[in-house]
Design a protein around this motif. Structure first.
Motif, mmCIF file in Angstrom:
data_model
loop_
_atom_site.group_PDB
_atom_site.id
_atom_site.type_symbol
_atom_site.label_atom_id
_atom_site.label_comp_id
_atom_site.label_asym_id
_atom_site.label_seq_id
_atom_site.Cartn_x
_atom_site.Cartn_y
_atom_site.Cartn_z
ATOM 1 N N ALA A 136 50.704 -23.915 -16.573
ATOM 2 C CA ALA A 136 50.283 -22.578 -16.168
ATOM 3 C C ALA A 136 50.709 -21.565 -17.225
ATOM 4 C CB ALA A 136 50.893 -22.219 -14.814
ATOM 5 N N ALA A 137 49.736 -20.961 -17.903
ATOM 6 C CA ALA A 137 50.001 -20.008 -18.987
ATOM 7 C C ALA A 137 50.842 -20.619 -20.095
ATOM 8 C CB ALA A 137 50.654 -18.741 -18.444
ATOM 9 N N PRO A 138 50.454 -21.789 -20.627
ATOM 10 C CA PRO A 138 51.244 -22.404 -21.690
ATOM 11 C C PRO A 138 50.978 -21.738 -23.037
ATOM 12 C CG PRO A 138 49.286 -23.715 -21.286
ATOM 13 C CD PRO A 138 49.277 -22.590 -20.268
ATOM 14 N N PRO A 139 51.984 -21.597 -23.883
ATOM 15 C CA PRO A 139 51.765 -21.039 -25.221
ATOM 16 C C PRO A 139 51.078 -22.060 -26.127
ATOM 17 C CG PRO A 139 54.055 -21.703 -24.969
ATOM 18 C CD PRO A 139 53.408 -21.907 -23.634
ATOM 19 N N GLY A 140 49.870 -21.742 -26.549
ATOM 20 C CA GLY A 140 49.131 -22.651 -27.422
ATOM 21 C C GLY A 140 49.489 -22.466 -28.877
ATOM 22 N N ARG A 141 50.197 -21.370 -29.177
ATOM 23 C CA ARG A 141 50.675 -21.089 -30.528
ATOM 24 C C ARG A 141 52.193 -21.190 -30.544
ATOM 25 N NH1 ARG A 141 48.724 -15.138 -30.520
ATOM 26 N NH2 ARG A 141 49.174 -15.491 -28.301
ATOM 27 N N ASP A 234 45.815 -12.192 -18.412
ATOM 28 C CA ASP A 234 47.141 -12.481 -18.979
ATOM 29 C C ASP A 234 47.277 -11.773 -20.322
ATOM 30 O OD1 ASP A 234 49.501 -13.589 -19.988
ATOM 31 O OD2 ASP A 234 49.067 -15.574 -19.169
ATOM 32 N N ILE A 235 48.281 -10.900 -20.459
ATOM 33 C CA ILE A 235 48.493 -10.216 -21.730
ATOM 34 C C ILE A 235 49.678 -10.806 -22.495
ATOM 35 C CG2 ILE A 235 47.477 -8.051 -20.944
ATOM 36 C CD1 ILE A 235 50.370 -6.973 -20.661
ATOM 37 N N GLN A 236 50.258 -11.899 -21.986
ATOM 38 C CA GLN A 236 51.365 -12.556 -22.678
ATOM 39 C C GLN A 236 50.902 -13.853 -23.348
ATOM 40 O OE1 GLN A 236 54.108 -11.586 -19.009
ATOM 41 N NE2 GLN A 236 55.398 -12.253 -20.692
ATOM 42 N N VAL A 237 50.088 -14.601 -22.656
ATOM 43 C CA VAL A 237 49.435 -15.780 -23.221
ATOM 44 C C VAL A 237 47.939 -15.505 -23.167
ATOM 45 C CG1 VAL A 237 48.956 -18.238 -22.882
ATOM 46 C CG2 VAL A 237 51.292 -17.366 -22.609
ATOM 47 N N ASP A 238 47.260 -15.690 -24.284
ATOM 48 C CA ASP A 238 45.878 -15.228 -24.403
ATOM 49 C C ASP A 238 44.865 -16.362 -24.224
ATOM 50 O OD1 ASP A 238 44.136 -12.829 -25.377
ATOM 51 O OD2 ASP A 238 43.427 -14.554 -26.534
ATOM 52 N N VAL A 239 43.810 -16.054 -23.462
ATOM 53 C CA VAL A 239 42.756 -17.040 -23.207
ATOM 54 C C VAL A 239 42.199 -17.612 -24.506
ATOM 55 C CG1 VAL A 239 40.386 -17.274 -22.374
ATOM 56 C CG2 VAL A 239 42.085 -16.118 -20.951
ATOM 57 N N HIS A 240 42.006 -16.757 -25.502
ATOM 58 C CA HIS A 240 41.413 -17.213 -26.762
ATOM 59 C C HIS A 240 42.464 -17.673 -27.772
ATOM 60 C CE1 HIS A 240 37.551 -15.815 -25.341
ATOM 61 N NE2 HIS A 240 38.069 -14.619 -25.088
ATOM 62 N N ALA A 241 43.438 -16.804 -28.051
ATOM 63 C CA ALA A 241 44.411 -17.107 -29.100
ATOM 64 C C ALA A 241 45.266 -18.326 -28.749
ATOM 65 C CB ALA A 241 45.306 -15.894 -29.350
ATOM 66 N N ASP A 242 45.538 -18.539 -27.466
ATOM 67 C CA ASP A 242 46.297 -19.711 -27.041
ATOM 68 C C ASP A 242 45.391 -20.808 -26.483
ATOM 69 O OD1 ASP A 242 49.297 -18.972 -27.274
ATOM 70 O OD2 ASP A 242 48.421 -17.222 -26.296
ATOM 71 N N GLN A 247 42.640 -26.255 -26.562
ATOM 72 C CA GLN A 247 41.409 -27.034 -26.404
ATOM 73 C C GLN A 247 41.164 -27.932 -27.612
ATOM 74 O OE1 GLN A 247 38.994 -23.486 -25.370
ATOM 75 N NE2 GLN A 247 38.323 -24.636 -23.582
ATOM 76 N N GLU A 248 41.482 -27.444 -28.789
ATOM 77 C CA GLU A 248 41.345 -28.270 -29.992
ATOM 78 C C GLU A 248 42.291 -29.458 -29.939
ATOM 79 O OE1 GLU A 248 41.956 -25.760 -33.353
ATOM 80 O OE2 GLU A 248 40.207 -24.492 -32.932
ATOM 81 N N ALA A 249 43.519 -29.223 -29.496
ATOM 82 C CA ALA A 249 44.504 -30.299 -29.425
ATOM 83 C C ALA A 249 44.097 -31.370 -28.417
ATOM 84 C CB ALA A 249 45.871 -29.728 -29.060
ATOM 85 N N ALA A 250 43.360 -30.957 -27.380
ATOM 86 C CA ALA A 250 42.963 -31.890 -26.326
ATOM 87 C C ALA A 250 41.517 -32.343 -26.458
ATOM 88 C CB ALA A 250 43.174 -31.232 -24.968
ATOM 89 N N ALA A 251 40.898 -32.087 -27.594
ATOM 90 C CA ALA A 251 39.464 -32.354 -27.746
ATOM 91 C C ALA A 251 39.094 -33.802 -27.452
ATOM 92 C CB ALA A 251 39.023 -31.965 -29.157
#
Length: 316
Positions: A136-141, A234-242, A247-251
């Motif tokens: 839930a709201a994981p940091p992708g960066r 969410d303004i702490q974890v971003d739909v696009h930036a994270d 999604q790339e990592a889980a492709a």
């Protein structure tokens, strides 16, 4: 450590979810002394799970909850990614020791930083493996980039605030290279205090380890059903930036599912305000009395759990 078990009516054995809270002094209910209110999403999710026939355990990390001050001297210099994993392992052991729990059907739900801890659990050898993961709201960066992004949003709301961003980036770069941050004295006191937290002896070595961590580093190694959930407000974890690096990592990983509920904020409360208004008033509506879980998010969680547990779970 203290925690709370919430169980459904009946005898069981029940499937279960173990909830891991996010960063800072966030307690088992997902409340923090730095955020107004006690109406935490962790408690609300646990109650909704019980209504849907799913037990749960949520716990105070040693640096949070009623024993935080007592633990401070004992934890000095000992908080690390491994120490957080040790806490989670201990919590799972307590949960599986309950007769009402089906230990073959336990899902780890990690919120924000907590997502990193359930990922470390799931990608290591453990006595009790998880049946699934909810991130839930994981940091992708890396956390460094997430922090800089959050501060840039906040500074944009202050007249002349953008001029401070290069100073923050320089301090972050020094920290990333293993040097002291040594922030510029011209920075606002609130930002200097925030940066100082990453160098406080109480937070080391954890803060330096966390600085380079991201959920994307683990996601390709997950071998169990996984739900990634990021709210559109969410303004702490971003739909696009994270969301995009995740999604790339889980492709190539068919076990990973993504959901982006449009009106959910960082703690998955419903927030229909304009994003600019949310940025101008960060943390508002997180735990205030009467705030409600985002219904789309809760529906996604319960539906996904139903499939993962191979049983019907209807939204409460």
């Amino acid at each position: 450590m203290e925690g709370t078990v919430v169980r459904p009516d009946g005898d069981g054995p029940f499937p279960a979810v173990i909830l891991v809270a996010g960063s800072g002094p966030t307690d088992r209910d997902w409340c923090s002394p730095v955020v107004p209110g006690r109406h935490g999403s962790g408690r609300l999710i646990a109650e909704a799970l019980a209504q849907a026939g799913i037990a749960s355990l949520r716990f105070d990390k040693r640096a949070s909850g009623p024993h935080a001050m007592d633990s401070a001297t004992k934890l000095l210099g000992k908080i690390s990614m491994q120490s957080h994993l040790d806490e989670l392992v201990a919590a799972v052991q307590v949960l599986t020791g309950l007769d009402m729990i089906d230990s073959s059907r336990i899902v780890g739900l990690g919120h924000s930083e907590g997502a990193l801890h359930v990922l470390r659990y799931a990608t290591s050898t453990q006595e009790v493996p998880f049946a699934g993961l909810m991130l839930a709201a994981p940091p992708g960066r890396p956390i460094q980039q997430v922090l800089l992004s959050q501060l840039a949003h906040q500074l944009a709301q202050i007249p002349g605030g953008a001029e401070f961003l290069p100073m923050i980036e320089e301090a972050a770069a020094r920290y990333a290279s293993g040097e002291p941050m040594n922030p510029d004295p011209a920075l606002p006191d609130s930002i200097k205090t925030l940066l100082a937290g990453f160098e406080a002896p109480m937070n080391l070595p954890f803060a330096r380890e966390l600085w380079v961590e991201s959920a994307s580093d683990y996601l390709s190694r997950v071998r169990i059903p996984t739900l990634v959930l990021i709210g559109g407000r969410d303004i702490q974890v971003d739909v696009h930036a994270d969301g995009e690096p995740l999604q790339e990592a889980a492709a190539s990983n068919l076990k990973v599912t993504f959901a982006f509920p449009p009106t959910a904020n960082h703690v998955f409360k419903r927030d229909t305000r304009d994003p600019a208004d949310i940025t101008a008033s960060p943390l508002s509506g997180y735990n205030t009395d009467g705030s409600q879980l985002d219904p789309d998010s809760l529906g996604v969680i319960l539906t996904w759990l139903g499939k993962t547990f191979d049983r019907t779970v209807l939204p409460a």
